[in-house]
Scaffold this motif. Structure first.
Motif, mmCIF file in Angstrom:
data_model
loop_
_atom_site.group_PDB
_atom_site.id
_atom_site.type_symbol
_atom_site.label_atom_id
_atom_site.label_comp_id
_atom_site.label_asym_id
_atom_site.label_seq_id
_atom_site.Cartn_x
_atom_site.Cartn_y
_atom_site.Cartn_z
ATOM 1 N N GLY A 41 30.146 38.691 31.831
ATOM 2 C CA GLY A 41 31.256 39.265 31.106
ATOM 3 C C GLY A 41 32.520 38.488 31.489
ATOM 4 N N GLY A 42 32.520 37.462 32.066
ATOM 5 C CA GLY A 42 33.708 36.663 32.262
ATOM 6 C C GLY A 42 33.866 35.505 31.361
ATOM 7 N N ASN A 43 35.040 35.178 31.371
ATOM 8 C CA ASN A 43 35.761 33.772 30.395
ATOM 9 C C ASN A 43 35.615 32.584 31.649
ATOM 10 O OD1 ASN A 43 36.932 32.088 29.084
ATOM 11 N ND2 ASN A 43 38.856 33.422 28.828
ATOM 12 N N PRO A 44 34.698 31.656 31.180
ATOM 13 C CA PRO A 44 34.629 30.456 32.083
ATOM 14 C C PRO A 44 35.976 29.657 31.792
ATOM 15 C CG PRO A 44 33.351 30.388 29.946
ATOM 16 C CD PRO A 44 33.570 31.683 30.079
ATOM 17 N N ASP A 45 36.825 30.084 30.964
ATOM 18 C CA ASP A 45 38.089 29.032 30.700
ATOM 19 C C ASP A 45 39.204 30.071 31.530
ATOM 20 O OD1 ASP A 45 36.849 27.060 29.257
ATOM 21 O OD2 ASP A 45 36.969 28.396 27.314
ATOM 22 N N ASN A 46 38.947 30.887 32.006
ATOM 23 C CA ASN A 46 39.940 31.730 32.875
ATOM 24 C C ASN A 46 39.621 32.105 34.348
ATOM 25 O OD1 ASN A 46 42.412 32.893 33.780
ATOM 26 N ND2 ASN A 46 41.942 34.721 32.515
ATOM 27 N N VAL A 47 39.358 30.924 35.231
ATOM 28 C CA VAL A 47 38.919 31.224 36.375
ATOM 29 C C VAL A 47 39.988 30.872 37.452
ATOM 30 C CG1 VAL A 47 37.115 30.125 38.095
ATOM 31 C CG2 VAL A 47 36.664 30.377 35.760
ATOM 32 N N THR A 48 40.102 31.798 38.405
ATOM 33 C CA THR A 48 40.918 31.744 39.468
ATOM 34 C C THR A 48 40.049 31.407 40.657
ATOM 35 O OG1 THR A 48 42.668 32.966 38.624
ATOM 36 C CG2 THR A 48 42.723 32.453 40.966
ATOM 37 N N VAL A 49 40.170 30.321 41.596
ATOM 38 C CA VAL A 49 39.574 30.126 42.978
ATOM 39 C C VAL A 49 40.616 30.587 44.012
ATOM 40 C CG1 VAL A 49 40.092 27.653 42.942
ATOM 41 C CG2 VAL A 49 38.358 28.830 44.285
ATOM 42 N N PHE A 50 40.012 31.159 44.917
ATOM 43 C CA PHE A 50 40.995 31.554 45.933
ATOM 44 C C PHE A 50 40.131 31.830 47.393
ATOM 45 C CE2 PHE A 50 39.213 35.651 44.787
ATOM 46 C CZ PHE A 50 39.636 36.637 45.504
ATOM 47 N N THR A 75 44.949 37.127 35.825
ATOM 48 C CA THR A 75 44.834 37.443 34.437
ATOM 49 C C THR A 75 45.768 36.738 33.413
ATOM 50 O OG1 THR A 75 44.286 39.774 35.034
ATOM 51 C CG2 THR A 75 45.067 39.481 32.795
ATOM 52 N N HIS A 76 46.881 36.357 33.981
ATOM 53 C CA HIS A 76 48.062 35.649 32.970
ATOM 54 C C HIS A 76 48.744 34.761 33.734
ATOM 55 C CE1 HIS A 76 50.608 38.834 34.313
ATOM 56 N NE2 HIS A 76 49.860 39.792 33.917
ATOM 57 N N GLY A 77 48.423 34.327 34.950
ATOM 58 C CA GLY A 77 49.266 33.381 35.557
ATOM 59 C C GLY A 77 50.619 33.751 36.290
ATOM 60 N N ALA A 78 50.940 34.960 36.253
ATOM 61 C CA ALA A 78 52.139 35.572 36.823
ATOM 62 C C ALA A 78 52.017 36.429 37.732
ATOM 63 C CB ALA A 78 53.085 35.786 35.623
ATOM 64 N N PRO A 79 52.393 36.193 39.282
ATOM 65 C CA PRO A 79 52.161 37.266 39.947
ATOM 66 C C PRO A 79 53.098 38.097 40.106
ATOM 67 C CG PRO A 79 53.091 35.187 41.237
ATOM 68 C CD PRO A 79 52.831 35.001 39.500
ATOM 69 N N GLY A 80 54.497 38.198 39.421
ATOM 70 C CA GLY A 80 55.259 39.094 39.624
ATOM 71 C C GLY A 80 56.627 38.608 40.045
ATOM 72 N N TRP A 81 56.793 37.257 40.395
ATOM 73 C CA TRP A 81 58.266 37.000 40.946
ATOM 74 C C TRP A 81 58.188 35.302 40.531
ATOM 75 C CZ3 TRP A 81 53.838 38.119 43.836
ATOM 76 C CH2 TRP A 81 53.171 37.153 44.950
ATOM 77 N N PRO A 82 59.459 34.838 40.551
ATOM 78 C CA PRO A 82 59.658 33.569 40.179
ATOM 79 C C PRO A 82 58.845 32.463 40.914
ATOM 80 C CG PRO A 82 62.076 34.674 40.479
ATOM 81 C CD PRO A 82 60.520 35.500 41.302
ATOM 82 N N PHE A 134 38.686 25.027 37.186
ATOM 83 C CA PHE A 134 39.319 26.430 37.316
ATOM 84 C C PHE A 134 40.789 26.359 36.975
ATOM 85 C CE2 PHE A 134 39.588 24.018 41.375
ATOM 86 C CZ PHE A 134 40.741 23.920 41.520
ATOM 87 N N ARG A 135 41.363 27.349 36.444
ATOM 88 C CA ARG A 135 42.669 27.310 35.957
ATOM 89 C C ARG A 135 43.881 27.639 36.999
ATOM 90 N NH1 ARG A 135 43.729 30.612 30.367
ATOM 91 N NH2 ARG A 135 45.784 30.061 29.808
ATOM 92 N N ARG A 136 43.337 28.436 37.642
ATOM 93 C CA ARG A 136 44.448 28.931 38.980
ATOM 94 C C ARG A 136 43.809 28.712 40.267
ATOM 95 N NH1 ARG A 136 44.981 32.639 34.503
ATOM 96 N NH2 ARG A 136 46.748 32.210 33.251
ATOM 97 N N ALA A 137 44.888 28.802 41.240
ATOM 98 C CA ALA A 137 44.333 28.671 42.483
ATOM 99 C C ALA A 137 45.197 29.641 43.579
ATOM 100 C CB ALA A 137 44.356 27.294 42.900
ATOM 101 N N ILE A 138 44.615 30.138 44.302
ATOM 102 C CA ILE A 138 45.187 31.113 45.432
ATOM 103 C C ILE A 138 45.000 30.442 46.718
ATOM 104 C CG2 ILE A 138 45.915 33.180 46.180
ATOM 105 C CD1 ILE A 138 44.994 34.335 43.591
#
Length: 510
Positions: free
Chosen positions: A178-187, A448-455, A209-213
């Motif tokens: 069910g996952g999107n291989p083009d929207n992977v965050t590794v953390f 989900t969309h690359g924005a955690p909620g702060w600048p 991966f597209r994002r990292a934490i």
């Protein structure tokens, strides 16, 4: 219980669906690293016939057991060494529905000082992420000598190569869950966070991966190849064997653990300081990633050329060194002993400790030492990592103080996973629900969309402070501690200066 079946390149898997979440546990992403495959790069998983049941956690990487005094860490570490069938290069998947498509994917890399841990620890249960529309994956990888030695003619960074192999598996197969291989965050957190920070620098991980934490990690805790080879030779001497893969493979794991413990705790220890007199592991992390190979070709302290399009969220806890890192040993230290402890791995020990209150009548030597380690090992290098990152970066700090350990290393993890109930031994009974909601929601939003909620950090030099009342604050973590000993310190200083000039805001706390 409802059973769901998916197909992978190695065969079919059956997972259990309960309470709106389907779990596929102990899924091999690479071949069992046994026999001649020990101390070798990961190979593709062997195919199996029929349908493989994936309803129980699988084997875990060989590792020493927790010290009896540290059993309270079990929720963050997991069950220890579970031998199973030897297929411990496995992963676990939680998904809302394997029949859907396009869901964001998060891949978690566990911590444990590159020596212990597993993806099956209670704190890493992915149910809450799946409940909120994310496909969550946790990964096992090789630890200790098996994952981070440098044998002549062999491979380095084998543990990182395992993680990269798992990310390849996710890219190739996660759509079936069910996952999107083009929207992977590794953390990841701790050693897992440091792993993620270095995956951002690896050409072999580029595009996976597209994002990292990065939680309580950074991209400065690595050794050059020559020092990793020195560690390998020291371990071989302790084992009384030649420095060859054949000789290491002949040694039982239990004997390897004893030799590792001797190098970490006993005198004489191998001198793993660099030319500046700095040991990046500060005698608390024996095994670290290695620079100067095909996985990490660049030295530390330089921007990545492989992650311009990757968004980064990075942060630390306010009192990292309150838990583990030898903090329980510091209680009886006086000023002289605190200086000697830090001076063994850091040249300007007394000046740094004085900066953290060593001679303050209201403080103690133990407090000065833990505070200095918090900045030296975590807060300062993590902020430099954020500023070096070529893409957007966001910074947070976990400041909520648990009754026994304060805002210590690892205590943010149960809030991120919404698993505080499984971690009461660490965080006590008073964990605020609002904090859990805020952190979990931020991680989901970022994935989900690359924005955690702060600048972003470079634009504001502000960090989200996660406390009982989370809020955006001016970041007071110092940038300079340890920077003077980076191989490219001039470049690092210039990069920070350019950022200051651009933003016209001072480096708070520096």
């Amino acid at each position: 219980m409802v059973v769901h079946t998916v197909s992978t390149g190695a065969g079919k898997l059956s997972g259990a669906h309960t309470d709106g979440v389907t779990r596929f546990l102990g899924v091999p992403y690479a071949a069992a690293p046994v026999g001649d495959s020990r101390f070798a790069p990961p190979a593709p998983a062997e195919r199996w016939e029929g349908t493989r049941e994936a309803t129980e956690y699988g084997a875990t990487a060989p590792q020493p057991g927790l010290h009896p005094a540290h059993t309270y860490l079990a929720p963050l570490v997991g069950p220890g060494w579970v031998t199973g069938d030897g297929h411990y290069l496995n992963l676990n998947v939680w998904t809302p529905d394997p029949g859907t498509s396009g869901l964001p994917v998060m891949v978690y890399i566990h911590g444990g000082g590159f020596m212990i841990g597993s993806g099956s620890a209670p704190a890493f249960d992915g149910t809450a992420f799946a409940r909120d529309g994310v496909v969550l994956v946790t990964v096992n990888y090789r630890l200790g000598a098996a994952g981070f030695l440098a044998l002549p003619g062999g491979s380095t960074n084998i543990g990182l190569r395992d993680q990269i192999a798992a990310l390849h598996w996710v890219r190739d197969h996660i759509a079936g869950f069910g996952g999107n291989p083009d929207n992977v965050t590794v953390f990841g957190e701790s050693a897992g966070g440091t792993s993620v920070a270095f995956l951002l620098h690896s050409p072999k991980a580029s595009g996976l991966f597209r994002r990292a934490i990065v939680q309580s990690g950074h991209d400065e805790m690595a050794r050059p190849l020559a020092l990793t080879e020195k560690l390998t030779h020291a371990l071989a001497q302790r084992l009384a064997i030649p420095t060859t893969a054949v000789a290491f493979r002949a040694k039982p794991e239990a004997e390897m653990f004893r030799a590792q413990a001797a190098l970490l705790r006993n005198e004489p220890r191998p001198d793993l300081r660099d030319d500046n007199g700095v040991d990046p592991g500060h005698r608390r992390a024996l095994f670290l990633p290695t620079t100067g190979d095909d996985v990490l070709p660049d030295p530390i302290g330089v921007p990545s050329t492989h992650s311009h399009d990757v968004d980064l969220m990075i942060g630390t806890t306010r009192e990292e060194a309150n838990l583990g890192l030898g903090a329980d040993e510091f209680a009886g230290f006086d000023a002289c002993r605190a200086v000697a402890e830090l001076a063994a791995t850091y040249p300007d020990a007394e000046a740094l400790l004085d900066r953290h209150g060593l001679h303050d009548p209201a403080a103690t030597a133990a407090h000065a030492l833990t505070s200095a380690y918090t900045d030296l090992l975590f807060r300062s290098p993590s902020r430099r990592t954020a500023l070096r990152h070529p893409g957007r970066s966001y910074v947070y700090e976990f400041a909520w103080r648990a009754p026994q350990h304060g805002a210590a290393h690892g205590l943010d993890v149960p809030f991120v996973f919404d698993t505080t109930d499984a971690c009461r031994v660490l965080i006590g009974e008073a964990a605020p629900d609002a904090l859990t909601h805020a952190m979990h929601e931020a991680w989901v939003g970022f994935a989900t969309h690359g924005a955690p909620g702060w600048p972003s950090y470079g634009d504001t030099r502000k960090a989200m402070r996660f406390d009982a009342d989370p809020q955006l604050c001016a970041d007071d973590a110092p940038l300079d501690i340890g920077a003077e000993f980076l191989p490219d310190a001039t470049s690092t200083t210039q990069s920070s200066s350019r950022a200051d000039h651009k933003n016209r805001t001072p480096i708070v706390g520096a």
